[in-house]
Design an enzyme around this catalytic site. Structure first.
Site, PDB file in Angstrom:
ATOM      1  N   LYS A  65       0.816  -1.221   0.000  1.00 45.46           N
ATOM      2  CA  LYS A  65       0.000   0.000   0.000  1.00 45.46           C
ATOM      3  C   LYS A  65       0.848   1.269   0.000  1.00 45.46           C
ATOM      4  O   LYS A  65       0.504   2.251  -0.651  1.00 45.46           O
ATOM      5  CB  LYS A  65      -0.949   0.008   1.193  1.00 45.46           C
ATOM      6  CG  LYS A  65      -0.289   0.176   2.546  1.00 45.46           C
ATOM      7  CD  LYS A  65      -1.314   0.251   3.657  1.00 45.46           C
ATOM      8  CE  LYS A  65      -0.647   0.443   5.014  1.00 45.46           C
ATOM      9  NZ  LYS A  65       0.086   1.708   5.121  1.00 45.46           N
ATOM     10  N   THR A  66       1.973   1.262   0.737  1.00 47.45           N
ATOM     11  CA  THR A  66       2.827   2.456   0.764  1.00 47.45           C
ATOM     12  C   THR A  66       3.406   2.721  -0.626  1.00 47.45           C
ATOM     13  O   THR A  66       3.523   3.868  -1.057  1.00 47.45           O
ATOM     14  CB  THR A  66       3.958   2.278   1.788  1.00 47.45           C
ATOM     15  OG1 THR A  66       3.395   1.971   3.063  1.00 47.45           O
ATOM     16  CG2 THR A  66       4.785   3.541   1.900  1.00 47.45           C
ATOM     17  N   ASP A 253      -3.869   7.606   4.230  1.00 49.59           N
ATOM     18  CA  ASP A 253      -3.332   6.288   4.561  1.00 49.59           C
ATOM     19  C   ASP A 253      -4.071   5.727   5.779  1.00 49.59           C
ATOM     20  O   ASP A 253      -4.540   6.481   6.642  1.00 49.59           O
ATOM     21  CB  ASP A 253      -1.831   6.421   4.861  1.00 49.59           C
ATOM     22  CG  ASP A 253      -1.131   5.083   4.972  1.00 49.59           C
ATOM     23  OD1 ASP A 253      -1.733   4.064   4.573  1.00 49.59           O
ATOM     24  OD2 ASP A 253       0.018   5.049   5.457  1.00 49.59           O
ATOM     25  N   GLU A 254      -4.175   4.416   5.873  1.00 52.24           N
ATOM     26  CA  GLU A 254      -4.799   3.722   7.011  1.00 52.24           C
ATOM     27  C   GLU A 254      -6.198   4.272   7.315  1.00 52.24           C
ATOM     28  O   GLU A 254      -6.543   4.578   8.464  1.00 52.24           O
ATOM     29  CB  GLU A 254      -3.907   3.833   8.267  1.00 52.24           C
ATOM     30  CG  GLU A 254      -2.495   3.301   8.088  1.00 52.24           C
ATOM     31  CD  GLU A 254      -2.403   1.783   8.091  1.00 52.24           C
ATOM     32  OE1 GLU A 254      -3.468   1.124   8.029  1.00 52.24           O
ATOM     33  OE2 GLU A 254      -1.288   1.253   8.137  1.00 52.24           O
TER      34      GLU A 254
END
Length: 822
Positions: A65-66, A253-254
């Site tokens: 994902k990063t 993110d997250e």
């Protein structure tokens, strides 16, 4: 024809090359696509190249994902869709923000330096707030209070309102206010029912007073960095419109870990300029449908890894994404680059039992690898022994300790492994918190035991002389230090002498006298009482256990569990002296940051990490899933516990090893446990049942299961010592009848407290300080001066203690080192 020179500058639209035009095609051809697109799989590339409209990237564990986030930013910049200052990229931690900046720097060179809006929710919220501080009654140089300052301020408010801060602790109010702010609630929005739970209905009023006081101090707490930002946007639509126009792309993110306040903040910024502002509400409503096209917002997250509900995270935020952003494109990243086939199959089959999820199945192109193993052990000691032996075997086979992790559900489980590793000489590190014996509550308890064992231990005495609070502050401790230095005696001896004088105020003198009497009583009890029972008595009678029982903070229950685990750990030792020597060996083990060592941590601390070999002990009903989660939240709690299990298994790259114990001591009592329901939810084809390598216990008696006293190897070569015989006799008396919990009439360590009411005879009357045996240099009728009482004459001498008639203070007893002859 209009005069172009008279057109205002801000009426000129920003130029962008037409899609498909010569300029756009030339720019795309010149972009270094191979640097950030060539290494992406089809799903990742789809997420990166979809630049128009809302996008939800469901990124499973280990799916990169990063890489997707950073590549998407690089693509936006390379395609000229936005300038660096027009991209808002939000992360949860400073570490994640630094990693993204580092990766972007590698991809794009210096372009990352021009990205001022890449950071955490609170850092970006704070920056916006400082720019417009006057609009929320602050100045741009406002102070952000830390937790200690926040609690000190709340204590002042409680005192001003005549609220008993023992019954209604400031820390409890701080937790309530933090929870309200996480939900985006201002003081006027707190439901009356919730406000009534604190201070006899004064919770809302105190919240309002706290916010007013913060404004007076030109200060904000951590929650205000978003809450005040939301208020700013709602009350000043022109400011909101400014940021809506500035940010052409928003990346998050997250997303599964966002709370209500973070959700509202993002929703406001992601609306098209001029769209109506979201209504003020406790939580996002299903009726809050957007009335205009939404921003180019891309949220990356995994609903299967939402494990922070206990601190306000709302998994519904990610589950509701397609409703909040109609027409959103959902991209599923299911290709895992971390774990082997059997590990992923087991994790996917387990999480599929959750109903509240969007759904995806992790897969890998790697080999199937070793199956997930499930091992049962007799008790927690055998569990630790078996895992220790497996780790030694892995090390012998050439595996680095840095590639091995033990993930526990509750921090009290760590103690067993730490002790085992010390015995084996295996280096280890605790991630996300202190090692077991370094925790504050354990150090406090050990300090009491150290003073009992060695009255001259000044460091231990100073640590607990006012813990729990007894009205013995810094001034008292300094007085004891001064006296101890003059007489060259330990602090405890100085305390015995000072309480028999008038040096201290009556209340403080009484508290210190009671403490010294308690230590005398405990020291006598230590000669006839098993050291484990003594520890329970000390923690009960000192008020230390009661202090944590009354504490309303989120970690109080965990601290009580740790204290029970400490008492249990003492069973393995013959006496208190042997136990304290063991502790000194454990505390002495210090390894460097780059040392090859096993990582020990809770499952919550493990998110985002990965290891070749992962051991997961304690898979039993009541521990995992944790009973508190089931009791407090029902099915929602069970599903979050299952997500936590999924996170634990997917931390493993090559081997995942699950353990459960048939007997475990919970709340001070040995219980026969059932294997976790999560074990039955694993697919049989991907799991192997193995036998414990730790050996089996000797059986045990009653409901205890195996006992440390059944294990011969724990006691060296001699088994006829008085301590061992007392422990065996104590066991045979049926001490396992105790209950659990903290109900009235029961010890918090298990077992009825009624047996402890039959205590040895206590010291009656006042504690009489013993003379040091040295004669005073003063004589009768000497004229002396005392810093507190002034001038006077000596009328009686008893060793180093003087009775003095002072001219203004009357007759007082003092130690001769506190006066000087005049």
């Amino acid at each position: 024809m209009s005069d172009a020179r008279k057109m205002p500058a801000n009426d000129l639209p920003a130029y962008q090359p037409a899609a498909g035009g010569i300029g756009a095609r030339a720019r795309a051809a010149a972009a270094p696509a191979a640097q950030y697109l060539s290494g992406l799989n089809p799903e990742q590339r789809d997420a990166v190249e979809t630049l128009d409209g809302p996008v939800l990237v469901l990124a499973g564990a280990g799916t990169g994902k990063t890489k997707v986030l950073t590549s998407r930013i690089a693509h936006i910049l390379s395609m000229g869709r936005a300038r660096p200052g027009e991209i808002l990229s939000v992360t949860f931690t400073n570490k994640a923000a630094r990693e993204m900046k580092h990766r972007l720097g590698i991809m794009l060179g210096q372009a990352v330096e021009g990205m001022p809006w890449l950071g955490t929710f609170h850092s970006i919220g704070g920056r916006i707030l400082r720019t417009h501080a006057e609009l929320v009654q602050l100045k741009s140089n406002f102070t952000v209070l830390d937790t200690d300052d926040q609690i000190r301020l709340l204590k002042q408010l409680l005192q001003a309102d005549n609220i008993d801060d023992k019954r209604w602790p400031a820390r409890m109010l701080a937790n309530l206010i933090d929870g309200w702010k996480n939900r985006g609630l201002t003081p006027s929005q707190v439901p009356s029912g919730e406000a009534a739970v604190f201070g006899n209905g004064k919770g809302g009023k105190l919240y309002a007073a706290y916010q007013d006081r913060l404004k007076t101090l030109n200060a904000a707490d951590f929650g205000d960095l978003l809450l005040e930002c939301i208020r700013l946007f709602r009350e000043h639509p022109d400011v909101l419109k400014q940021y809506q126009q500035r940010f052409k792309y928003i990346l998050v993110d997250e997303y599964q870990d966002t709370n209500v306040a973070q959700y509202l903040w993002l929703r406001l910024l992601s609306q098209a300029p001029g769209q109506r502002v979201l209504p003020e509400a406790d939580a996002p409503s299903a009726d809050n449908k957007p009335t205009a096209p939404l921003k180019n917002i891309c949220c990356v997250g995994d609903d299967d890894q939402s494990i922070y509900g206990w601190r306000g995270a709302e998994v519904d935020n990610i589950l509701r994404f397609e409703h909040d952003f109609p027409g959103a494109k959902v991209v599923r990243l299911e290709r895992n680059y971390r774990s082997t086939g059997h590990i992923l199959a087991a994790a996917s089959h387990l999480i599929a039992h959750n109903e509240g999820r969007l759904g995806k199945t992790l897969r890998t192109e790697d080999v199937d690898g070793e199956k997930v193993t499930v091992t049962g052990s007799w008790d927690s000691e055998e569990e630790a022994r078996a895992i220790g032996e497996e780790i030694e075997q892995l090390q012998h086979e050439g595996n680095k300790l840095n590639d091995i992790a033990i993930l526990v559900r509750a921090s009290f489980q760590m103690r067993e492994f730490e002790d085992r590793f010390v015995t084996l000489g295996l280096p280890y590190r605790v991630i996300g918190g202190p090692r077991f014996y370094e925790r504050a509550e354990i150090r406090d308890a050990l300090a009491y035991l150290r003073v009992i064992n060695s009255p001259a231990d000044d460091l231990a005495f100073e640590r607990i002389v006012n813990v729990p609070k007894r009205g013995l502050g810094d001034a008292t401790v300094q007085m004891l230090h001064d006296h101890a230095r003059r007489r060259r005696i330990p602090l405890s001896e100085a305390a015995r002498q000072v309480v028999e004088t008038d040096e201290m105020k009556p209340k403080a003198r009484g508290s210190l006298r009671d403490l010294m009497m308690s230590f005398e009583r405990w020291r006598k009890q230590s000669e006839v009482m098993p050291h484990t029972e003594l520890a329970e008595v000390v923690l009960d009678e000192s008020g230390y256990t009661d202090m944590w029982q009354k504490d309303r903070s989120a970690d109080a229950a965990g601290r009580l569990e740790n204290l029970k685990e400490l008492v249990r750990s003492m069973e393995e030792f013959e006496n208190l002296q042997g136990f304290l020597e063991h502790i000194s060996l454990v505390m002495d083990r210090e390894g460097g940051a780059d040392e090859d060592a096993v990582s020990v941590m809770t499952l919550h601390s493990a998110k985002g990490l990965e290891f070749d070999n992962v051991f997961l002990p304690g898979w039993e009903e009541g521990l995992f899933p944790h009973q508190r989660a089931l009791d407090d939240q029902g099915r929602a709690g069970l599903e979050e516990e299952r997500r936590l299990a999924h996170v634990g298994i997917t931390r493993a790259r090559r081997r995942a090893k699950l353990y459960f114990a048939t007997n475990r001591r919970i709340h001070g009592t040995w219980n026969t446990t059932m294997p976790s329901r999560f074990l039955d939810e694993l697919p049989a084809a991907n799991v192997e049942i193995t036998e414990s390598k730790g050996g089996s216990g000797w059986g045990g008696a009653g409901g205890y299961g195996a006992s440390r006293f059944d294990n011969v190897e724990s006691f060296g070569s001699s088994y006829s010592t008085p301590g061992w015989q007392r422990a065996q006799a104590n066991r045979s008396r049926g001490g396992g009848q105790g209950g659990s919990g903290f109900s009235e009439g029961q010890s918090p360590f298990g077992g009825s407290s009624s047996s402890r009411n039959k205590r040895p005879m206590t010291i009656e009357g006042e504690l009489i300080a013993k003379s040091t045996g040295t004669e005073s240099d003063f004589t009768l009728q000497d004229r002396v001066f005392h810093q507190k009482f002034g001038y006077g004459s000596v009328t009686k001498i008893d060793g180093n203690k003087l009775t003095i008639v002072f001219e203004k203070a009357g007759e007082k007893k003092v130690v001769d080192s506190f006066v000087e002859r005049v």
